[in-house]
Design a protein around this motif. Structure first.
Motif, short mmCIF file in Angstrom:
data_model
loop_
_atom_site.label_atom_id
_atom_site.label_comp_id
_atom_site.label_asym_id
_atom_site.label_seq_id
_atom_site.Cartn_x
_atom_site.Cartn_y
_atom_site.Cartn_z
N VAL A 139 -6.96 -7.23 -43.27
CA VAL A 139 -6.61 -5.84 -42.92
C VAL A 139 -5.23 -5.52 -43.48
O VAL A 139 -4.28 -6.29 -43.28
CB VAL A 139 -6.60 -5.68 -41.38
CG1 VAL A 139 -6.23 -4.25 -40.98
CG2 VAL A 139 -7.96 -6.06 -40.80
N ARG A 144 -2.81 -2.47 -39.54
CA ARG A 144 -3.07 -3.58 -38.62
C ARG A 144 -2.96 -3.17 -37.15
O ARG A 144 -3.84 -3.45 -36.34
CB ARG A 144 -2.10 -4.73 -38.94
CG ARG A 144 -2.50 -5.98 -38.21
CD ARG A 144 -2.22 -7.27 -38.95
NE ARG A 144 -2.84 -8.33 -38.16
CZ ARG A 144 -4.09 -8.73 -38.31
NH1 ARG A 144 -4.84 -8.17 -39.23
NH2 ARG A 144 -4.60 -9.66 -37.54
N ASP A 146 -1.46 -4.25 -43.97
CA ASP A 146 -0.40 -4.25 -42.94
C ASP A 146 -0.26 -2.89 -42.26
O ASP A 146 -0.08 -2.79 -41.05
CB ASP A 146 0.95 -4.66 -43.56
CG ASP A 146 0.90 -6.14 -43.97
OD1 ASP A 146 0.01 -6.84 -43.44
OD2 ASP A 146 1.71 -6.56 -44.81
#
Length: 680
Positions: free
Chosen positions: A198, A203, A200
């Motif tokens: 995923v 996230r 950043d």
């Protein structure tokens, strides 16, 4: 979880359902492309699609006939039916839903839940078909996954379970975060996608949404709740197993998103179909009847064969009959019993259908959907079974037609060709009805709407080269009782040598708010024996075919037989049936009758600057506006309008809005017509 020892565990029979223009056919095309069934992506706007292979579908850019295609994904066989979204073809959807185990409902990310998506969703509810939702067109301006999910929650299902978070939005939509696996799937310009961690920037949001998903699942699934309370989270395996259970028992709906046109999000959709939707082993055994006894047949290739014909396609080279096999095995050359028609049929060939191409098979087993060649008379809704183990499966219901047109051949010698052409149309589509008007002698074709009849007539022209004249469309009226009568006495006495006929009945007639027909007997002391009471009811039903106002069918009444008498020698079933028929006819003439006309709910989407003209036009058509809503610069107006006033509305709307307005209509039943005029 089941092991794959049983070959049926890897079969998925599913339909693609949606409102017109939400992108069902494009989704189907991309599935065929992703599974390697086709090597070129078909486009609706170019007329190159596989499932919309009928020339009319390509010209109009809409799906008209449910097309069955078969493909393979991840070791599973997927039998897919692309259904029409247009309300005029709701019967085609009904027949498809009758034989499917699961469905993918496609929604437009800008418009959310539209009226026709609501209708097909309710149809699927009635059939108890588990489904997952795919929010399509995420790349369009104004696309909003959360708003689309909110409209699913409000209008369709209380528990949408969102398993995707979009990566990018509108024009920059590049892929999705899979919240179950916590991985990002990103598509580059080509067709391949990258399975990556995923990003950043997403996230925190992905973790928050995963948490919302876990809480929603734990609330609905006892097993998941236990794990969630113990550990405060759900493992990938538990979450996906709970999602499968919730989908199959209808408690939740898994929601995915993507853009079929840009080929983004199709592989995860296929994975979800395999993971969450049921195989033929996961649905309850089919129920049928034989000699009044209800029986169950398991989805077992070794059981006696039972199959339901759900679609007939009459091609110039012969008839293709589409079958859903519920139990047993059928092989080419087998003789089966058509339990509905009471005759035997021989299977010439069995075909695995890839839209308009076919691959021959030697046999087909329980749980499969195939086409067969060689059946002479099986209709949509016929049950085919083993001659020594007969069974009748419940056929799909056929709706009442609401619009009729008179048709006649242009050529003097074409009357017989027209009759056989119409017979072929009704064989393929049971929601079309052909009859001869007793007063005018005209041949009348009836169907579910203006477009439905237009398509049928166009088929006659194209496939049979028949030129036909078509009259103005007319709607099917009904009559109902506004104010009833009580104590109407009718005597049927006939003496003309030999045994006479005698029957005496006393009838009360009253309105029935929920429509339909109800018959009760309140006769005491056996003055009319039970078998004659049944004959009176049959006679009353005979009288309902033609009402006193204009010869239209009568509905919405309760008849009570309150008294009567018999003659020792001259009373018979026939005499009482006749008394019931003529007695109710006389009673209806004495009642205050009301003419009913079909009404539809119309949803018109127009630019804001054209709203005034559209509202005025709807009012002129006796429309009652029930709501209006503005989203993304367009206004959506809903109104209830008599069907008779909607003929030609599409052209009128286009000219009022410079071609920018669109509308959909769905039947909502009958309402009193304003004046009782002779309409024949």
């Amino acid at each position: 979880m089941r092991t794959h020892h049983n070959p049926l565990a890897v079969v998925r029979n599913l339909g693609i359902l949606a409102h017109v223009d939400a992108g069902k056919t494009t989704v189907t095309e991309r599935i065929l492309f992703a599974t390697g069934t086709t090597h070129k992506r078909g486009e609706v706007h170019d007329g190159t699609t596989v499932t919309d292979f009928d020339p009319q579908e390509r010209d109009r850019g809409i799906t008209i006939f449910a097309a069955a295609v078969s493909c393979a994904w991840d070791g599973h066989r997927i039998n897919l039916i692309d259904t029409p979204g247009h309300v005029d073809f709701a019967d085609e959807v009904e027949r498809a839903l009758r034989v499917l185990d699961g469905a993918v409902a496609v929604f437009d990310a800008v418009a959310g839940v539209e009226p026709q998506s609501e209708s097909v969703w309710r149809q699927a509810d009635r059939h108890g078909v588990p489904r997952i939702a795919f929010v399509n067109k995420m790349d369009r301006a104004g696309a909003d996954l959360d708003a689309a999910v909110a409209s699913i929650r409000e209008r369709l299902h209380p528990a949408p379970l969102v398993v995707h978070l979009p990566v990018g939005s509108e024009g920059t939509f590049a892929g999705v975060v899979d919240l179950v696996r916590m991985r990002a799937l990103v598509w580059s310009d080509g067709d391949a996608f990258e399975d990556a961690p995923v990003p950043d920037g997403l996230r925190d949001e992905a973790l928050a949404r995963r948490r919302v998903l876990e809480e929603a699942v734990a609330e609905l699934h006892p097993g998941a709740l236990e794990e969630f309370c113990d550990t405060g989270t759900l493992s990938e395996r538990s979450l996906s197993s709970a999602l499968r259970d919730l989908t199959r028992d209808g408690a939740g709906v898994v929601v995915l998103c993507g853009s079929a046109y840009r080929n983004r999000g199709i592989e995860p959709l296929l994975d979800a179909v395999v993971a969450y939707l049921p195989s033929p082993l996961d649905v309850p055994p089919v129920r049928g009847a034989h000699d009044g006894d209800e029986q169950e047949r398991p989805a077992d290739p070794a059981a006696p064969p039972a199959a339901l014909a759900f679609k007939v396609h009459a091609t110039p080279t012969g008839r293709l009959t589409y079958l859903r096999i519920y139990s047993g095995t059928i092989e080419k050359g087998d003789t089966l019993w058509d339990a509905s028609a009471g005759r035997t049929e021989r299977i010439g060939r069995i075909l695995r259908v890839q839209a308009d191409r076919h691959a021959p098979l030697d046999r087909a087993v329980a749980g499969d959907i195939v086409a067969v060649v060689g059946l002479k008379s099986a209709r949509a809704g016929s049950t085919l079974c083993a001659p020594d183990a007969p069974l009748v499966l419940e056929p799909p219901g056929v709706p009442e037609p609401v619009v009729s047109v008179a048709v006649e051949p242009c050529g003097a010698g074409d009357t017989d060709r027209l009759a056989s052409g119409l017979a072929r149309l009704t064989e393929e589509d049971p929601s079309l009805v052909v009859r001869t008007d007793p007063e005018t002698g005209q041949t009348v074709l009836s169907g579910m709407g203006e477009l439905h009849l237009e398509v049928a007539v166009e088929k006659l022209r194209r496939e049979l080269g028949l030129e036909v004249n078509v009259g103005r469309p007319r709607v099917s009226y009904r009559e109902t009782v506004g104010r009833g009568v009580s104590g109407l006495v009718y005597r049927h006495v006939k003496q003309d040598g030999g045994a006479g006929q005698f029957a005496h009945v006393v009838l009360d007639v009253e309105p029935l708010a929920e429509g339909g027909f109800e018959f009760r007997s309140a006769v005491v002391g056996g003055r009319v024996p039970q078998e004659y009471v049944r004959a009176v009811e049959a006679g009353c039903r005979d009288a309902l075919t033609e009402g006193p106002l204009g010869g239209h069918p009568v509905t919405g009444l309760r008849v009570t037989l309150t008294d009567g008498s018999t003659h020792v020698k001259d009373s018979s079933d026939t005499a009482f049936r006749t008394a019931g028929r003529f007695g109710l006819r006389e009673a209806l003439r004495a009642c205050a009758m009301v003419l009913l006309e079909p009404v539809v709910e119309v949803t018109v989407t127009v630019p804001e600057d054209a709203v005034g003209g559209v509202l005025g036009d709807l009012a002129a058509r006796r429309g009652r506006v029930t709501g209006s809503d503005t989203r993304a610069g367009a206004t959506v107006v809903t109104a209830t309008v008599p069907l008779a006033e909607l003929f030609g509305y599409a052209t009128r709307l286009r000219s009022r809005t410079q071609g920018r307005g669109t509308f959909t209509a769905r039947p909502t039943g009958y309402a009193p017509a304003p004046v009782v005029t002779p309409v024949r």
